[in-house]
Write a protein that holds these residues in place. Structure first.
Motif, PDB file in Angstrom:
ATOM      1  N   ALA A  45       0.835  -1.210   0.000  1.00 30.26           N
ATOM      2  CA  ALA A  45       0.000   0.000   0.000  1.00 30.26           C
ATOM      3  C   ALA A  45       0.865   1.254   0.000  1.00 30.26           C
ATOM      4  N   VAL A  46       1.887   1.278   0.841  1.00 27.36           N
ATOM      5  CA  VAL A  46       2.769   2.448   0.923  1.00 27.36           C
ATOM      6  C   VAL A  46       3.581   2.586  -0.362  1.00 27.36           C
ATOM      7  N   ALA A  47       4.165   1.484  -0.804  1.00 22.22           N
ATOM      8  CA  ALA A  47       4.979   1.522  -2.022  1.00 22.22           C
ATOM      9  C   ALA A  47       4.152   1.915  -3.245  1.00 22.22           C
ATOM     10  N   ASP A  48       2.938   1.378  -3.329  1.00 29.34           N
ATOM     11  CA  ASP A  48       2.071   1.664  -4.475  1.00 29.34           C
ATOM     12  C   ASP A  48       1.682   3.141  -4.525  1.00 29.34           C
ATOM     13  N   VAL A  49       1.350   3.713  -3.394  1.00 22.92           N
ATOM     14  CA  VAL A  49       0.971   5.132  -3.356  1.00 22.92           C
ATOM     15  C   VAL A  49       2.164   6.007  -3.735  1.00 22.92           C
ATOM     16  N   PHE A  50       3.338   5.687  -3.207  1.00 23.91           N
ATOM     17  CA  PHE A  50       4.520   6.473  -3.555  1.00 23.91           C
ATOM     18  C   PHE A  50       4.784   6.396  -5.053  1.00 23.91           C
ATOM     19  N   ASP A  51       4.731   5.197  -5.610  1.00 20.43           N
ATOM     20  CA  ASP A  51       4.961   5.019  -7.046  1.00 20.43           C
ATOM     21  C   ASP A  51       3.906   5.746  -7.867  1.00 20.43           C
ATOM     22  N   ALA A  52       2.649   5.601  -7.489  1.00 21.18           N
ATOM     23  CA  ALA A  52       1.566   6.239  -8.244  1.00 21.18           C
ATOM     24  C   ALA A  52       1.694   7.758  -8.234  1.00 21.18           C
ATOM     25  N   MET A  53       2.038   8.312  -7.077  1.00 23.01           N
ATOM     26  CA  MET A  53       2.117   9.764  -6.970  1.00 23.01           C
ATOM     27  C   MET A  53       3.332  10.339  -7.691  1.00 23.01           C
ATOM     28  N   THR A  54       4.415   9.582  -7.761  1.00 21.07           N
ATOM     29  CA  THR A  54       5.646  10.095  -8.365  1.00 21.07           C
ATOM     30  C   THR A  54       5.815   9.667  -9.820  1.00 21.07           C
ATOM     31  N   SER A  55       4.788   9.079 -10.395  1.00 18.89           N
ATOM     32  CA  SER A  55       4.813   8.671 -11.808  1.00 18.89           C
ATOM     33  C   SER A  55       3.851   9.534 -12.614  1.00 18.89           C
ATOM     34  N   ARG A  60      -2.433  13.504 -15.324  1.00 16.22           N
ATOM     35  CA  ARG A  60      -1.690  14.460 -14.519  1.00 16.22           C
ATOM     36  C   ARG A  60      -0.197  14.148 -14.574  1.00 16.22           C
ATOM     37  N   ASN A  61       0.596  15.173 -14.312  1.00 18.81           N
ATOM     38  CA  ASN A  61       2.039  14.988 -14.202  1.00 18.81           C
ATOM     39  C   ASN A  61       2.377  14.408 -12.836  1.00 18.81           C
ATOM     40  N   SER A  62       3.543  13.838 -12.740  1.00 18.79           N
ATOM     41  CA  SER A  62       3.983  13.273 -11.471  1.00 18.79           C
ATOM     42  C   SER A  62       4.154  14.386 -10.430  1.00 18.79           C
ATOM     43  N   LEU A  63       3.992  13.993  -9.189  1.00 16.20           N
ATOM     44  CA  LEU A  63       4.261  14.894  -8.070  1.00 16.20           C
ATOM     45  C   LEU A  63       5.700  14.664  -7.607  1.00 16.20           C
ATOM     46  N   SER A  64       6.220  15.572  -6.835  1.00 13.64           N
ATOM     47  CA  SER A  64       7.583  15.409  -6.319  1.00 13.64           C
ATOM     48  C   SER A  64       7.630  14.288  -5.285  1.00 13.64           C
ATOM     49  N   SER A  65       8.811  13.746  -5.113  1.00 11.81           N
ATOM     50  CA  SER A  65       9.011  12.728  -4.083  1.00 11.81           C
ATOM     51  C   SER A  65       8.670  13.278  -2.706  1.00 11.81           C
ATOM     52  N   GLU A  66       9.008  14.533  -2.471  1.00 12.29           N
ATOM     53  CA  GLU A  66       8.712  15.149  -1.171  1.00 12.29           C
ATOM     54  C   GLU A  66       7.210  15.284  -0.939  1.00 12.29           C
ATOM     55  N   ALA A  67       6.442  15.601  -1.986  1.00 12.60           N
ATOM     56  CA  ALA A  67       4.985  15.691  -1.845  1.00 12.60           C
ATOM     57  C   ALA A  67       4.401  14.320  -1.521  1.00 12.60           C
ATOM     58  N   ALA A  68       4.906  13.291  -2.189  1.00 11.78           N
ATOM     59  CA  ALA A  68       4.431  11.926  -1.921  1.00 11.78           C
ATOM     60  C   ALA A  68       4.810  11.503  -0.508  1.00 11.78           C
ATOM     61  N   ARG A  69       6.026  11.829  -0.092  1.00  6.08           N
ATOM     62  CA  ARG A  69       6.481  11.512   1.269  1.00  6.08           C
ATOM     63  C   ARG A  69       5.561  12.165   2.296  1.00  6.08           C
ATOM     64  N   LYS A  70       5.242  13.440   2.091  1.00  6.46           N
ATOM     65  CA  LYS A  70       4.367  14.157   3.025  1.00  6.46           C
ATOM     66  C   LYS A  70       2.978  13.521   3.068  1.00  6.46           C
ATOM     67  N   PHE A  71       2.436  13.130   1.912  1.00  2.00           N
ATOM     68  CA  PHE A  71       1.129  12.481   1.867  1.00  2.00           C
ATOM     69  C   PHE A  71       1.150  11.193   2.689  1.00  2.00           C
ATOM     70  N   ILE A  72       2.204  10.422   2.543  1.00  2.00           N
ATOM     71  CA  ILE A  72       2.319   9.166   3.291  1.00  2.00           C
ATOM     72  C   ILE A  72       2.423   9.448   4.783  1.00  2.00           C
ATOM     73  N   ILE A  73       3.240  10.410   5.156  1.00  2.00           N
ATOM     74  CA  ILE A  73       3.355  10.773   6.579  1.00  2.00           C
ATOM     75  C   ILE A  73       2.002  11.219   7.122  1.00  2.00           C
ATOM     76  N   ASP A  74       1.307  12.064   6.378  1.00  9.35           N
ATOM     77  CA  ASP A  74      -0.006  12.556   6.819  1.00  9.35           C
ATOM     78  C   ASP A  74      -1.031  11.433   6.931  1.00  9.35           C
ATOM     79  N   GLY A  75      -0.848  10.356   6.159  1.00  6.11           N
ATOM     80  CA  GLY A  75      -1.778   9.235   6.187  1.00  6.11           C
ATOM     81  C   GLY A  75      -1.433   8.153   7.191  1.00  6.11           C
ATOM     82  N   THR A  76      -0.350   8.351   7.939  1.00 10.26           N
ATOM     83  CA  THR A  76       0.068   7.365   8.930  1.00 10.26           C
ATOM     84  C   THR A  76      -1.001   7.182  10.000  1.00 10.26           C
ATOM     85  N   GLY A  77      -1.377   5.941  10.253  1.00  9.54           N
ATOM     86  CA  GLY A  77      -2.376   5.640  11.269  1.00  9.54           C
ATOM     87  C   GLY A  77      -3.799   5.838  10.802  1.00  9.54           C
ATOM     88  N   VAL A  78      -3.985   6.330   9.593  1.00 10.85           N
ATOM     89  CA  VAL A  78      -5.315   6.493   9.005  1.00 10.85           C
ATOM     90  C   VAL A  78      -5.393   5.641   7.744  1.00 10.85           C
TER      91      VAL A  78
END
Length: 99
Positions: A45-55, A60-78
């Protein structure tokens, strides 16, 4: 069924069928939550979201790795298992630090 039992592919089938479940139970297809979600599904789940967001996507164009990282951090525990996010961040921070 497209995911019919395939000898030796049980882990792959389990990951494919559970990586859209969410830590809080809001995912699909079964609405599993927390440790009910197979560990491999939580990892993917984590790997797939990171890949999807940065591809790049056709819509849409890819998002930055930092934006994907922040999304994952914000989704921790939810959305994501805290243990899997912690492991992802260790990998990510090590990878970025070595780049």
């Amino acid at each position: 069924m497209i995911r019919a039992p395939l000898p030796g592919m049980e882990d792959v089938l389990l990951a494919a069928s559970s990586h859209h479940e969410r830590w809080d139970g809001s995912g699909y297809p079964k609405g599993l939550k927390r440790e009910e979600i197979p560990f491999i599904g939580r990892i993917i789940a984590v790997a797939d979201v990171f890949d999807a967001m940065t591809s790049d996507r056709v819509y849409r164009n890819s998002l930055s790795s930092e934006a994907a990282r922040k999304f994952i951090i914000d989704g921790t525990g939810v959305l994501f298992c805290p243990t899997c996010v912690e492991a992802f961040l260790k990998w990510y921070d090590g990878f970025k630090g070595g780049a």
